[in-house]
Design an enzyme around this catalytic site. Structure first.
Site, PDB file in Angstrom:
ATOM      1  NE  ARG A  79      -5.866  -9.685   0.240  1.00 31.58           N
ATOM      2  CZ  ARG A  79      -6.265  -8.297   0.020  1.00 31.58           C
ATOM      3  NH1 ARG A  79      -7.065  -7.657   1.016  1.00 31.58           N
ATOM      4  NH2 ARG A  79      -6.165  -7.513  -0.868  1.00 31.58           N
TER       5      ARG A  79
ATOM      6  CG  ASN B  63      -2.210  -0.839   1.058  1.00 32.58           C
ATOM      7  OD1 ASN B  63      -2.161  -1.563   0.046  1.00 32.58           O
ATOM      8  ND2 ASN B  63      -2.887  -1.083   2.051  1.00 32.58           N
TER       9      ASN B  63
END
Length: 374
Positions: free
Chosen positions: A241, A108
Site C-alpha cells: 500500500r 491476517n
C-alpha cells in the site's frame, strides 16, 4: 504457479458441502456482517481455549461456522469472527457463495488459523467432515504456492501488490508452520495426512524455506533481513500500500527468523541466514524511547506519541530504509518521513510502526547458537 487440479483434491477429500454456484454476489459487508473487530480477536479466541474446550458443544457449534465460511477451493476469507452466532439467513448466504474463490487468502491469519482450529476439533471429534475440511485447506495452500516457493496474499491471484510473496503480518510464516508440523509428523496436528499429499507438503515446506533464504536482503554486500513483501518474479523488496514502501521490516523479519531457528539440524545456509539477521537486529534496535497513547480533547480520543525513556525495552521500526536501515514512516501519500509525528493522525494511530518482536529472537539466540555450533 504450481497447479493441483480439483480432480486430485476430490480423490483425497470428500466434499462436505454441495456446490451452489450463484450469479448474484452479495456485498462483502452483508456476507461477512459478523466480522466485527480485527481478525486477531478470532485468533485470540482460538488460542485462549485449552484442549478440553475443543470437546465441548460450544466448540462444535463454532466448527459448523468454520465449515460454512470455507470456500470450495479450500481457503477462507479474512477478518471473520467465526465464534459469533450466524442466523439461518446468513448461513444460506454463505452456502450460496461457496463456489466463489475470490476472497480466499492467507492474510491476517486466514485459512491457517481455521486449519489449526479444525485439527484441534478433530482430536476430540474424529469425524470425516472436519478431516476433509482440513485437507481441503491444505490442498488450497499447496495450490497457491509459487514455483519459487513463495505464497501470494490471495489465491486465486488478485491484481496489484497482493501477487507479491507475502511475509506481511506473518502470512507465509503461518503457512510454513503448518507444513512444518506435517513434515515432522508432530502431535500438534491430529489429522493423518494421506501419503501423497504429505509428500507434497514436505516439498512445499522445503521450497518455502529456500524462498526465504533467497529473499533475504543483501545490503552493501551484507545479509540483513526481509521486506514485508517481495516481488514474485525478481524476489526483490516490493511496495504494497502507499504507506508500505519497500523496506527492511523489524516486525515480519522476527517471525521469519524464529521459524528458521525452529528447524532441527539446520543447513549451513540456514545457520548463516540466522546469524546475519541476529547481527542486523542488534544493529537496528532503538533504545531510550517508548510509545504512549496520550489523551487529546475532552473525550476518549488519544494520540500515539514517542517519548524518551531510559528504562524502555528496545524497539525496532516496522520499516527501515533499504540502504542505511534508517527508520521511516509514511502517510497515504507515500512520502517518507523520519519521525512518527510527521504523518497524519489517521495513519499514526491506525498502524503498528514499532515492534518489540525481535527481542524473542535475541532471547533465544544464545541457546540456539550453542546447539548449532559449526
Amino acid at each position: 504457479m504450481k497447479k493441483i487440479s480439483i480432480v486430485f483434491i476430490v480423490l483425497f477429500v470428500a466434499v462436505s458441502c454441495k456446490s451452489l454456484a450463484q450469479d448474484n454476489k452479495l456485498p462483502e459487508k452483508d456476507l461477512q456482517n459478523k466480522a466485527h473487530g480485527k481478525i486477531t480477536d478470532w485468533n485470540k479466541f482460538i488460542i485462549s481455549k485449552d484442549d478440553n474446550w475443543f470437546a465441548s458443544e460450544e466448540a462444535l457449534k463454532i466448527a459448523g461456522n468454520v465449515l460454512l465460511y470455507q470456500r470450495e477451493i479450500g481457503g477462507w476469507p479474512k477478518n471473520i469472527q467465526m465464534q459469533n452466532v450466524l442466523s439461518e439467513n446468513e448461513k444460506q448466504q454463505l452456502i450460496d457463495i461457496k463456489s466463489d474463490p475470490k476472497d480466499c487468502t492467507i492474510d491476517n491469519g486466514a485459512t491457517c488459523q481455521e486449519m489449526v482450529f479444525l485439527s484441534k476439533i478433530y482430536k476430540h471429534h474424529p469425524e470425516e467432515i472436519y478431516k476433509n475440511s482440513f485437507l481441503k485447506g491444505l490442498m488450497y495452500l499447496l495450490m497457491a504456492q509459487y514455483n519459487n516457493g513463495g505464497w501470494p496474499q490471495f489465491y486465486p491471484l488478485k491484481k496489484g501488490y497482493a501477487t507479491h510473496i507475502t511475509y506481511n503480518d506473518d502470512s507465509m510464516v503461518n503457512v510454513l508452520k503448518i507444513l512444518k508440523e506435517i513434515k515432522e509428523n508432530s502431535k500438534f496436528n491430529s489429522i493423518e495426512i494421506p501419503s501423497e499429499i504429505n509428500q507434497k507438503a514436505i516439498i512445499a515446506f522445503d521450497k518455502g524455506i529456500d524462498c526465504i533464504l533467497k529473499t533475504q536482503y543483501i545490503q552493501n554486500g551484507v545479509l540483513t533481513s526481509w521486506c514485508a513483501q517481495h516481488d514474485e518474479v525478481t524476489l526483490a523488496p516490493a511496495n504494497a500500500r502507499a504507506f508500505e514502501l519497500a523496506s527492511l521490516s523489524g516486525k515480519e523479519s522476527a517471525k521469519i527468523v524464529l521459524l528458521l531457528m525452529s528447524i532441527d539440524k539446520p543447513s549451513p545456509e540456514i545457520i548463516t541466514s540466522i546469524e546475519a539477521s541476529v547481527k542486523w537486529f542488534e544493529a537496528t534496535k532503538i533504545k531510550g524511547i517508548k510509545i504512549e497513547n496520550t489523551p487529546i480533547g475532552t473525550g476518549d480520543k488519544t494520540d500515539k506519541i514517542v517519548v524518551k525513556s531510559v528504562d524502555a525495552e528496545p524497539l525496532w521500526a516496522r520499516f527501515m530504509d533499504l540502504e542505511n536501515n534508517q527508520p521511516f514512516f509514511c502517510d497515504r501519500d507515500g512520502i517518507k518521513k523520519t519521525t512518527l509525528e510527521e504523518i497524519g493522525y489517521e495513519r499514526r494511530n491506525g498502524y503498528a510502526w514499532y515492534t518489540n518482536e525481535p527481542k524473542e529472537v535475541l532471547k533465544r539466540y544464545e541457546k540456539w547458537e550453542e546447539l548449532n555450533k559449526r
